[in-house]
Scaffold this motif. Structure first.
Motif, PDB file in Angstrom:
ATOM      1  N   UNK A 132       0.850  -1.204   0.000  1.00  0.00           N
ATOM      2  CA  UNK A 132       0.000   0.000   0.000  1.00  0.00           C
ATOM      3  C   UNK A 132       0.882   1.249   0.000  1.00  0.00           C
ATOM      4  N   UNK A 133       1.901   1.257   0.836  1.00  0.00           N
ATOM      5  CA  UNK A 133       2.807   2.413   0.904  1.00  0.00           C
ATOM      6  C   UNK A 133       3.516   2.635  -0.430  1.00  0.00           C
ATOM      7  N   UNK A 134       3.949   1.567  -1.065  1.00  0.00           N
ATOM      8  CA  UNK A 134       4.635   1.689  -2.353  1.00  0.00           C
ATOM      9  C   UNK A 134       3.696   2.235  -3.424  1.00  0.00           C
ATOM     10  N   UNK A 135       2.459   1.758  -3.423  1.00  0.00           N
ATOM     11  CA  UNK A 135       1.493   2.252  -4.400  1.00  0.00           C
ATOM     12  C   UNK A 135       1.177   3.721  -4.132  1.00  0.00           C
ATOM     13  N   UNK A 136       0.995   4.081  -2.868  1.00  0.00           N
ATOM     14  CA  UNK A 136       0.745   5.475  -2.527  1.00  0.00           C
ATOM     15  C   UNK A 136       1.913   6.346  -2.978  1.00  0.00           C
ATOM     16  N   UNK A 137       3.137   5.871  -2.763  1.00  0.00           N
ATOM     17  CA  UNK A 137       4.314   6.645  -3.173  1.00  0.00           C
ATOM     18  C   UNK A 137       4.309   6.939  -4.671  1.00  0.00           C
ATOM     19  N   UNK A 138       3.792   5.993  -5.457  1.00  0.00           N
ATOM     20  CA  UNK A 138       3.728   6.202  -6.905  1.00  0.00           C
ATOM     21  C   UNK A 138       2.789   7.354  -7.259  1.00  0.00           C
ATOM     22  N   UNK A 139       1.792   7.587  -6.434  1.00  0.00           N
ATOM     23  CA  UNK A 139       0.799   8.633  -6.693  1.00  0.00           C
ATOM     24  C   UNK A 139       0.851   9.765  -5.674  1.00  0.00           C
ATOM     25  N   UNK A 140       1.874   9.772  -4.851  1.00  0.00           N
ATOM     26  CA  UNK A 140       1.986  10.724  -3.741  1.00  0.00           C
ATOM     27  C   UNK A 140       1.781  12.174  -4.174  1.00  0.00           C
ATOM     28  N   UNK A 141       2.463  12.623  -5.198  1.00  0.00           N
ATOM     29  CA  UNK A 141       2.372  14.038  -5.574  1.00  0.00           C
ATOM     30  C   UNK A 141       0.946  14.411  -5.980  1.00  0.00           C
ATOM     31  N   UNK A 142       0.238  13.513  -6.656  1.00  0.00           N
ATOM     32  CA  UNK A 142      -1.142  13.782  -7.044  1.00  0.00           C
ATOM     33  C   UNK A 142      -2.030  13.967  -5.809  1.00  0.00           C
ATOM     34  N   UNK A 143      -1.903  13.046  -4.847  1.00  0.00           N
ATOM     35  CA  UNK A 143      -2.762  13.112  -3.675  1.00  0.00           C
ATOM     36  C   UNK A 143      -2.353  14.230  -2.716  1.00  0.00           C
ATOM     37  N   UNK A 144      -1.084  14.548  -2.648  1.00  0.00           N
ATOM     38  CA  UNK A 144      -0.665  15.703  -1.853  1.00  0.00           C
ATOM     39  C   UNK A 144      -1.259  16.980  -2.432  1.00  0.00           C
ATOM     40  N   UNK A 145      -1.209  17.110  -3.749  1.00  0.00           N
ATOM     41  CA  UNK A 145      -1.764  18.294  -4.401  1.00  0.00           C
ATOM     42  C   UNK A 145      -3.278  18.363  -4.189  1.00  0.00           C
ATOM     43  N   UNK A 146      -3.965  17.236  -4.377  1.00  0.00           N
ATOM     44  CA  UNK A 146      -5.416  17.222  -4.214  1.00  0.00           C
ATOM     45  C   UNK A 146      -5.823  17.569  -2.780  1.00  0.00           C
ATOM     46  N   UNK A 147      -5.146  16.962  -1.815  1.00  0.00           N
ATOM     47  CA  UNK A 147      -5.526  17.240  -0.440  1.00  0.00           C
ATOM     48  C   UNK A 147      -5.097  18.634  -0.020  1.00  0.00           C
ATOM     49  N   UNK A 148      -3.966  19.115  -0.517  1.00  0.00           N
ATOM     50  CA  UNK A 148      -3.537  20.496  -0.213  1.00  0.00           C
ATOM     51  C   UNK A 148      -4.601  21.469  -0.717  1.00  0.00           C
ATOM     52  N   UNK A 149      -5.151  21.209  -1.888  1.00  0.00           N
ATOM     53  CA  UNK A 149      -6.215  22.070  -2.410  1.00  0.00           C
ATOM     54  C   UNK A 149      -7.435  22.056  -1.488  1.00  0.00           C
TER      55      UNK A 149
END
Length: 78
Positions: free
Chosen positions: A45-62
């Motif tokens: 799960x952590x590895x998969x999240x890392x692959x998409x980390x920047x997308x989800x950081x940007x979405x949640x930051x918004x």
């Protein structure tokens, strides 16, 4: 929303990271469920999240910034 401004508040950054991980879980429940079937589920799960980390950081930051603009705050439950 101004998600391009850097935030140097470590607590806010931690909340955004945890929020991004929660958002990843919510949007990818089917993937998370499949990963949970493996022997090393947390690492998968952590590895998969890392692959998409920047997308989800940007979405949640918004989301975080939008809530702040509305006078709302994201906090960690104790």
């Amino acid at each position: 929303m101004n998600s391009e401004k850097p935030n140097t508040d470590p607590v806010a950054n931690e909340l955004v990271t945890k929020g991004a991980f929660a958002l990843y879980h919510a949007e990818n429940a089917h993937r998370v469920a499949e990963f949970k079937k493996s022997k090393n589920a947390e690492a998968a799960i952590a590895a998969d999240f890392d692959a998409y980390r920047s997308r989800y950081l940007r979405k949640f930051r918004d989301v975080f910034d939008s809530l702040s603009e509305q006078g709302l705050t994201v906090t960690r439950a104790v």
